[in-house]
Design an enzyme around this catalytic site. Sequence first.
Site, PDB file in Angstrom:
ATOM      1  N   SER A  38       0.853  -1.322   0.013  1.00  0.00           N
ATOM      2  CA  SER A  38      -0.021  -0.068   0.249  1.00  0.00           C
ATOM      3  C   SER A  38       0.719   1.369  -0.065  1.00  0.00           C
ATOM      4  CB  SER A  38      -1.045   0.115   1.372  1.00  0.00           C
ATOM      5  OG  SER A  38      -1.682   1.253   1.362  1.00  0.00           O
ATOM      6  N   TYR A  69      -1.936  -0.675  10.460  1.00  0.00           N
ATOM      7  CA  TYR A  69      -1.966  -0.976   9.133  1.00  0.00           C
ATOM      8  C   TYR A  69      -0.630  -0.036   8.281  1.00  0.00           C
ATOM      9  CZ  TYR A  69      -3.816  -0.793   4.401  1.00  0.00           C
ATOM     10  OH  TYR A  69      -3.757  -0.983   2.957  1.00  0.00           O
TER      11      TYR A  69
END
Length: 262
Positions: free
Chosen positions: A148, A162
């Site tokens: 990501s 995350y």
Amino acid sequence: MDTNSLFRLDGRIALVTGGSRGIGRMIAQGFVAQGAKVYVSSRKAEACEETAAALGENCIALPHDISTVEGCRALAEDLAARESRLDILVNNAGAAWGEPFETFPEAGWDKVMDLNVKSPFFLTQALHDLLKAGGSAERPAKVINITSIDGQRLNPWETYSYHASKSALIYLTKRMAARLVRDHINVTSIAPGAFASDMNKAARDHGDAVAKAIPAKRIGSDEDMAGTAIYLASRAGDYVIGDTITVDGGLVNASLGGSIDG
């Protein structure tokens, strides 16, 4: 040079985790269109079956929960009972958790780190023999980790685990690549930006607003994601090893910072 076949995946066998929806489904659809036989896996059997039915006979549902090492091994065993090799593994299954620093719980840390970092490693380990069987010096097998841009830059939300997990997976991609290349297995990663999905509800529900902050002035399309994955999975990407391709419309690498001149 036969560029007509450069991006084809005819006869290749692929497994896409988290493949029943979002980015995983985009990739699975692209692989099927290029001639691959694609297994899609996720926790929800019904979602896997729906995706397999929608993508056609070359897409097979293989539901498993890979949030534990035991689950990773179970998926590998199930696939090994069906196939003698694996050419392409896409480690896409993931989770996110957002909560203020003061109350961020251990559960939100462990769930995200386990699925986003631990599972890609142990699933690849469990599938090592099948990947070795699929790879050769002339046509390496491929492992594509879905990371990501949140592993490359900060977002405005308090998604502590995350951020940490995606940054870790980018670096883990390099370390795995350094080891597995000797087995004719190339490991790379894709770092998506704003793509409409259940995990990125802002892009899904407020795409026009999100697009304003992106240099390309739009969110990512299914073709943007599928095209990058096809490149890495196909002969076209055989010389790319350990790298992360950022697919975000320029947000990480083509955004101008604000002036600090007073």
